[in-house]
Design an enzyme around this catalytic site. Structure first.
Site, PDB file in Angstrom:
ATOM      1  N   ASP A 152      35.172  40.237  34.766  1.00 19.51           N
ATOM      2  CA  ASP A 152      33.817  40.181  35.333  1.00 19.51           C
ATOM      3  C   ASP A 152      32.776  40.403  34.238  1.00 19.51           C
ATOM      4  OD1 ASP A 152      34.884  39.849  37.907  1.00 19.51           O
ATOM      5  OD2 ASP A 152      35.160  42.013  38.114  1.00 19.51           O
ATOM      6  N   HIS A 179      36.180  44.452  42.528  1.00 20.76           N
ATOM      7  CA  HIS A 179      36.543  43.135  41.991  1.00 20.76           C
ATOM      8  C   HIS A 179      36.834  42.169  43.130  1.00 20.76           C
ATOM      9  CE1 HIS A 179      37.980  40.086  39.290  1.00 20.76           C
ATOM     10  NE2 HIS A 179      39.131  40.016  39.948  1.00 20.76           N
ATOM     11  N   MET A 210      41.879  35.459  31.833  1.00 23.43           N
ATOM     12  CA  MET A 210      42.359  36.793  32.209  1.00 23.43           C
ATOM     13  C   MET A 210      43.237  37.365  31.111  1.00 23.43           C
ATOM     14  SD  MET A 210      42.126  39.117  34.402  1.00 23.43           S
ATOM     15  CE  MET A 210      42.532  40.551  33.415  1.00 23.43           C
TER      16      MET A 210
END
Ligand code: NAD
Ligand code: LMR
Length: 267
Positions: A152, A179, A210
């Site tokens: 994020d 999240h 990620m």
């Protein structure tokens, strides 16, 4: 460095090639990388000596899970199914809760002191459940359980830097809350993840970015374990800064030397 704490990192069920990126970023400080259930671990193991400065081992099967985790300093958990277009992260709860359950129980048994970096969604639920599993096992330490929300922050920084046309390295956008959907609260709103899930049409989520975000967060943990001061990242942790029991905020990484995790309010 003679006083470097060489770490053993276990990544159960990483997603294929992308996670080599993660490993490459961390290998300068980790002594051991342990993979569990990685199908091509043998090919990777052969190339590992060329790619990495650390030792690589692979394990598979429920009966080897304990051996894989044993003595790990950090366990990064990306195991679980990604959502498909039209799904929310919460829709993954039933299936992923089961997938990570055996991992959490095994962590409590084989490496109760490890820093746990939880990537598997829904992070807003997998973290509170992990806390309960560790509490039942008598191993819970709020300073060692992290929901990885670094992606994020990576996105928020990228969007903001693009908008104001400055290098990403020059901006910092803390992200608080959780999240999922509206619980992701950067300084501006982001619909993080959804576009990627739709673009991949059911074949994974933001796996590569990620891997980068996971590496950034694990690197902060490694630095903390090595006593590097003032390492701060946002993470979804047990918290008392709001009425919510778990809340993503700036945390300074767990340090053996300081024996504490500072949680700041991001003001
Ligand atoms: N926290 C974050 O910011 C963030 C970012 C991206 C993805 N995710 C989450 O991470 C998870 C993985 O996403 P992905 O895009 O890498 O998916 P992927 O399908 O590429 O990889 C999933 C991995 O989990 C393993 N797996 C699947 N079922 C399993 C089971 N029953 N037991 C053990 N391992 C199993 C697969 O073998 C694979 O290695 C998802 O839950 C996704 O929502 C979180
Ligand atoms: O959006 C997803 O489902 C994956 C991940 O949580 C993300 O933020 O990219």
């Amino acid at each position: 460095m003679s006083d470097t704490h060489l770490c053993r990192i276990c990544i159960p069920s990483p997603s294929n090639i992308e996670n080599i990126c993660e490993v490459n970023q961390l290998s300068y400080i980790a002594q051991w990388f342990i993979f569990f259930c990685l199908p091509f671990i043998f090919a990777f193991g052969l190339r590992g000596g060329l790619l990495l400065s650390c030792q690589v081992a692979g394990y598979a099967g429920e009966e080897q899970l304990g051996e894989a985790l044993d003595g790990s300093d950090i366990v990064i958990i990306p195991a679980g199914v990604p959502r498909k277009p039209g799904m929310t992260r919460d829709d993954l709860f039933k299936i992923n809760a089961v997938i990570v359950k055996s991992l959490r129980t095994a962590i409590a048994k084989y490496c109760p002191n490890a820093l746990v970096n939880m990537i598997s969604n829904p992070v807003n639920s997998t973290i509170p459940i992990a806390a309960e599993v560790f509490k039942n096992a008598g191993t819970f330490d709020e300073r060692k359980l992290f929901g990885v929300t670094t992606l994020d922050v990576v996105r928020a920084k990228t969007f903001y830097a693009g908008k104001v046309k400055v290098p990403v390295a020059e901006v910092n956008v803390p992200v608080v809350g959780g999240h999922a959907g509206i619980t992701i609260l950067p300084l501006f709103s982001q619909e993080g993840g959804t576009e990627v899930v739709e673009a991949k049409a059911g074949k994974g989520s933001a796996t590569l970015s990620m891997a980068y975000a996971g590496a950034v967060f694990a690197d902060a943990c490694l630095k903390g374990l090595n006593g590097v001061p003032d390492i701060v990242e946002c993470s979804f942790v047990q918290s008392s800064i709001t009425d919510l029991p778990f809340f993503a905020s700036k945390v300074s990484q767990w340090s053996e030397a300081r024996h504490q995790l500072h949680i700041t309010s991001c003001r």
